[in-house]
Design an enzyme around this catalytic site. Structure first.
Site, PDB file in Angstrom:
ATOM      1  CD  GLU A  83      22.911 -70.023   0.816  1.00 58.62           C
ATOM      2  OE1 GLU A  83      23.961 -69.843   0.790  1.00 58.62           O
ATOM      3  OE2 GLU A  83      21.734 -69.256   0.704  1.00 58.62           O
TER       4      GLU A  83
ATOM      5  CD  GLU B  87      25.585 -62.569   0.177  1.00 58.27           C
ATOM      6  OE1 GLU B  87      25.373 -63.157  -0.766  1.00 58.27           O
ATOM      7  OE2 GLU B  87      26.001 -62.878   1.572  1.00 58.27           O
ATOM      8  CG  HIS B  88      20.520 -64.032  -0.068  1.00 60.43           C
ATOM      9  ND1 HIS B  88      20.112 -64.894  -0.962  1.00 60.43           N
ATOM     10  CD2 HIS B  88      21.779 -64.354   0.470  1.00 60.43           C
ATOM     11  CE1 HIS B  88      20.709 -65.986  -0.808  1.00 60.43           C
ATOM     12  NE2 HIS B  88      21.971 -65.864  -0.057  1.00 60.43           N
TER      13      HIS B  88
ATOM     14  CG  HIS C   4      23.434 -65.485   3.985  1.00 60.26           C
ATOM     15  ND1 HIS C   4      22.153 -66.375   3.942  1.00 60.26           N
ATOM     16  CD2 HIS C   4      24.172 -65.713   3.344  1.00 60.26           C
ATOM     17  CE1 HIS C   4      22.466 -66.978   2.939  1.00 60.26           C
ATOM     18  NE2 HIS C   4      23.640 -66.419   2.218  1.00 60.26           N
TER      19      HIS C   4
END
Length: 430
Positions: free
Chosen positions: A127, A50-51, A47
């Site tokens: 998040e 991806e950022h 994840h």
């Protein structure tokens, strides 16, 4: 014309589908690597990668990546799932070469600048905090974590604050070098696109991408089941009751999808009508079935007030019991129509169609024609669905509940009330 597929010399699969009357193109790169491919000390790495993909390359700063695509009215994004990661864009047809260049740039030449990394780690920590503060997010995380205890497939995609804060730029480089190889990647475009031209453009930018990745295949998943409960001072309770489902490749996958629609796939479904409309025991209830490459999970999610919990679960359990005893032909026909309409409607969206083709290529090695899917659905019978219900709901249940759940019956009582050979010998009231 249908889907056209080519394979480059390095093993990269390139596919396109021309969609008449659409003047834009949805395109992207899908990688057969997701949260499940992380090592124990890499929880959350997929994840984070991806950022970080949009935080700058040797040729473009983070701002230039965003401005280059938005200067032509396009959009770009990425997503991480349990088993895949995707980087995708949507542009007008004349700007496809630019989109390919940007996507290739972030995949082959991202810098993962330490300063940008520190800022993005802070964003992801926010998040994680937001997800923890959202009961209908946390209940699903705890649901999969309980169903697949101590396995990467059951872990939250976001990672933990401890792991996310520990990552370095070198670790991200090592992860992408180990996980991303052309033989595990597909590039797909749908819309106003010409296959041969698209293949040539992709080959220019990704034809020399490394063929193989060093990553090993993830450990085979084992569904376990169990119970998770977290009492919180909230207005409502989030409850999921689940069972072992079916993997993409097995015979009962589509039957499981249709069964979830019959039970809780819309306003006419059994659970919605019985639990919400007739009895008013919750404000939300639906069934779902998630398939993975080697396992699956079937669940019923409900959201209700504290006072209705003790009555809600027995009604849900009773509906599961009845599914193994009687499913009407008109229910099957309605669910098939819903599934068919969903396929057709998704095919009218270039982005949805590109994503669908990519998933099929990664999972099955080929695109699956709509007609083939319709044939599989047409072969389903009420007898087969009833048989599946009996077997599916006899598996060890998984329960996850968050909120004011003091009135939720003990795990053993719910388990023993469920349909199944063993439960039928010891069934008692929930």
């Amino acid at each position: 014309m249908g889907v056209e597929v080519s394979r480059l010399s390095n093993g990269l699969t390139v596919a396109t589908e021309t969609l008449p009357s659409i003047e834009s193109v949805a395109l992207g790169v899908w990688v057969k690597s997701g949260a499940r491919n992380e090592r124990d000390d890499e929880h959350g790495m997929a994840h984070l990668l991806e950022h970080m993909a949009f935080k700058g390359t040797s040729r473009r700063s983070a701002f230039q990546i965003a401005s280059d695509i938005e200067n032509v009215g396009g959009e770009i994004n990425a997503a991480t799932s349990v088993e895949t990661t995707s980087y995708y864009a949507r542009v007008l047809s004349g700007d496809v070469p630019l989109a390919i260049d940007i996507l290739a740039d972030i995949l082959t030449d991202s810098r993962f600048d330490p300063g940008e990394l520190e800022r993005e780690q802070h964003v992801i920590l926010q998040e994680i905090g937001a997800a923890h503060d959202t009961p209908d997010d946390i209940v699903f995380d705890k649901f999969t974590e309980t169903a697949y205890r101590h396995q990467t497939i059951g872990r939250s995609i976001l990672g933990t604050p401890e792991t996310v804060k520990s990552f370095t730029s070198q670790q991200i480089h090592d992860f992408i070098n180990r996980q991303y190889g052309a033989e595990r990647m597909v590039v797909v475009a749908a819309g106003d696109v010409q296959h041969d031209t698209f293949v040539r453009d992709v080959e220019k930018r990704l034809g020399s991408f490394r063929s193989k990745a060093d990553s090993t295949v993830p450990t085979y998943a084992q569904y376990i089941g169990g119970d998770f409960r977290e009492n919180r001072d909230l207005m409502d309770a989030q409850i999921i009751l689940g069972f072992e489902g079916r993997a993409y490749h097995v015979r009962d996958f589509y039957a499981s999808q249709v069964l979830s629609m019959i039970l809780g796939g819309g306003m006419s479904s059994r659970l919605f009508q019985e639990v919400r409309e007739k009895r008013g025991l919750c404000y939300s209830v639906y069934a779902f079935h998630w398939g993975f490459s080697d396992t699956g999970i079937f669940g019923v999610h409900s959201a209700t007030g504290q006072s209705d919990i003790s009555n809600l679960i027995p009604v849900i359990v009773n509906e599961l019991q009845k599914a193994g005893e009687s499913i009407a032909q008109d229910e099957l026909d309605r669910a098939r129509a819903q599934y068919r309409a969903g396929l057709i409607m998704s095919g009218e969206s270039a982005a949805s169609r590109a994503s669908q083709i990519a998933r099929q290529l990664l999972l099955f090695g080929r695109p699956i024609a709509k007609e083939e899917l319709m044939e599989r659905l047409s072969a389903l019978t009420v007898e087969r669905l009833r048989d599946l219900s009996e077997r599916l709901f006899a598996t060890t249940p998984t329960i996850a509940a968050v909120g004011p759940i003091g009135r939720l019956a003990p795990y053993e009582a719910i388990r023993d009330a469920l349909p199944g050979q063993e439960a039928s010998l010891r069934r008692r009231a929930v």
